[in-house]
Design an enzyme around this catalytic site. Structure first.
Site, PDB file in Angstrom:
ATOM      1  NE  ARG A   1      -3.613  -2.193   2.772  1.00 46.79           N
ATOM      2  CZ  ARG A   1      -3.362  -3.327   3.410  1.00 46.79           C
ATOM      3  NH1 ARG A   1      -2.168  -3.514   3.984  1.00 46.79           N
ATOM      4  NH2 ARG A   1      -4.279  -4.275   3.485  1.00 46.79           N
TER       5      ARG A   1
ATOM      6  CE  LYS B   1      -6.664  -0.641   4.399  1.00 42.70           C
ATOM      7  NZ  LYS B   1      -7.949  -0.821   3.693  1.00 42.70           N
TER       8      LYS B   1
ATOM      9  CG  HIS C   1      -4.846   0.762  -4.526  1.00 37.43           C
ATOM     10  ND1 HIS C   1      -4.293   0.425  -3.300  1.00 37.43           N
ATOM     11  CD2 HIS C   1      -5.990   0.037  -4.618  1.00 37.43           C
ATOM     12  CE1 HIS C   1      -5.077  -0.451  -2.684  1.00 37.43           C
ATOM     13  NE2 HIS C   1      -6.103  -0.697  -3.464  1.00 37.43           N
TER      14      HIS C   1
ATOM     15  NE  ARG D   1      -2.885  -3.334  -1.701  1.00 33.96           N
ATOM     16  CZ  ARG D   1      -2.506  -4.160  -0.719  1.00 33.96           C
ATOM     17  NH1 ARG D   1      -1.221  -4.411  -0.545  1.00 33.96           N
ATOM     18  NH2 ARG D   1      -3.395  -4.724   0.067  1.00 33.96           N
TER      19      ARG D   1
ATOM     20  CG  HIS E   1      -6.291  -8.514   1.024  1.00 31.99           C
ATOM     21  ND1 HIS E   1      -6.507  -8.884  -0.293  1.00 31.99           N
ATOM     22  CD2 HIS E   1      -6.066  -7.178   1.006  1.00 31.99           C
ATOM     23  CE1 HIS E   1      -6.416  -7.818  -1.066  1.00 31.99           C
ATOM     24  NE2 HIS E   1      -6.151  -6.776  -0.304  1.00 31.99           N
TER      25      HIS E   1
ATOM     26  CE1 TYR F   1      -5.958  -7.049  -7.303  1.00 31.97           C
ATOM     27  CE2 TYR F   1      -6.430  -8.000  -5.167  1.00 31.97           C
ATOM     28  CZ  TYR F   1      -6.075  -6.915  -5.938  1.00 31.97           C
ATOM     29  OH  TYR F   1      -5.833  -5.706  -5.345  1.00 31.97           O
TER      30      TYR F   1
END
Length: 321
Positions: A173, A197, A267, A270, A293, A302
């Site tokens: 990120r 995150k 992004h 990414r 994730h 994806y």
């Protein structure tokens, strides 16, 4: 916990500024108390907290103006529905409203756990349907052109080349990239320690190309950019930690130099990282771990890109396609 800006103003849906200080103190206290509790419990990033704060204060301003209310605990489902209608009138996106509803449910769930409320008024209200658009990506050829665009004869170009290589090699990120410190990089083992995150930690391999350019940058470029002792891996021209916005402009610049006309952001790179891994046979759960994730369903989007790629190849090469 990260705090709001000193002037305590937040943009609302009409692009005006909400002066939080004009809201009843009880509403202010309820919002900040919830954000404190959420930060302690989930370790949300400052960006997430800012979004939650903005959403809740916008709701508080609407509630105070439309209903004359100074207490979030007196809200019912009908009022929330009316606020959602108001958001629609203001042209706010479905994704933004879905985030608001998640935040609001969290607020009332906390009030239930603390025995301040018997029922959650937001519990049965459905989220708006989100469009299932596929993430924008780049071809492998586009990525090659982008990575080769910076002029590595000067410190800034060398820094940008190392950042682009690391961004693509590790699927970072943008906040993880610009916030990277020297102590998080282990060139000997070829990995970086990333805090994603919620401050969740993961180890990501860099690959030979990224290691090479990082070594070049550390030996020939970083020292020229630093203004003094610092652990910041990628300092700005002023010798400080680069902002996300600055790197966004840098990648836009190099995309233009590379002749890439499609919209491009950090992004997008990414997304390219994940897509190219899957196109070349990587396991979905490995990609999930590399991206950081927490839920596999977030990574599964994806697979749709990979399927589109297979469909295109089939149509191009199969004799009866």
């Amino acid at each position: 916990m990260p705090t709001a800006s000193p002037n305590k103003t937040h943009s609302n849906a009409k692009n005006t500024r909400i002066d939080v200080s004009l809201l009843p103190s009880k509403l202010q206290q309820q919002v900040e108390s919830y954000l404190d509790a959420t930060w302690m419990e989930k370790g949300l990033s400052e960006n997430s907290l800012s979004s939650y704060r903005r959403d809740l204060f916008s709701f508080c301003a609407w509630l105070h103006h439309e209903k004359g209310r100074d207490d979030l605990l007196g809200v019912n489902a009908e009022w929330i529905q009316r606020h959602l209608a108001w958001r629609l009138e203001q042209g706010l996106s479905a994704r933004s409203t879905a985030r608001f509803m998640s935040c609001l449910r969290g607020f009332y769930n906390l009030q239930q756990r603390e025995n301040r409320l018997a029922e959650n008024p937001a519990a049965l209200i459905e989220n708006p349907k989100l469009p299932k658009g596929l993430p924008k990506s780049l071809s492998e050829e586009d990525v090659d052109h982008l990575l080769a665009a910076p002029d590595v004869e000067d410190a800034v170009g060398l820094r940008d080349r190392a950042m682009l290589e690391l961004l693509y090699a590790c699927g970072l990120r943008v906040s993880e990239l610009v916030g990277l410190s020297e102590s998080q990089v282990n060139l000997r083992q070829g990995v970086i320690r990333v805090f994603g995150k919620g401050s969740k930690e993961r180890l990501v391999p860099m690959g030979d190309a990224a290691i090479h350019w990082l070594q070049q940058y550390l030996s020939k470029g970083r020292g020229a950019l630093l203004k003094g002792p610092s652990d910041v891996m990628f300092p700005s021209n002023r010798g400080q930690q680069m902002t996300r916005q600055t790197f966004w402009h840098r990648i836009k610049h190099w995309a233009k130099v590379a002749g890439i006309e499609k919209p491009l952001s950090p992004h997008t790179v990414r997304h390219a990282f994940a897509t190219h891994l899957l196109n070349n046979g990587a396991d979905l759960r490995v990609v999930q771990l590399l991206l950081g994730h927490s839920d596999l369903s977030t990574t599964q989007i994806y697979t749709h890109i990979a399927k589109e790629r297979m469909k295109t190849l089939h149509e191009k090469h199969h004799p009866r396609a």
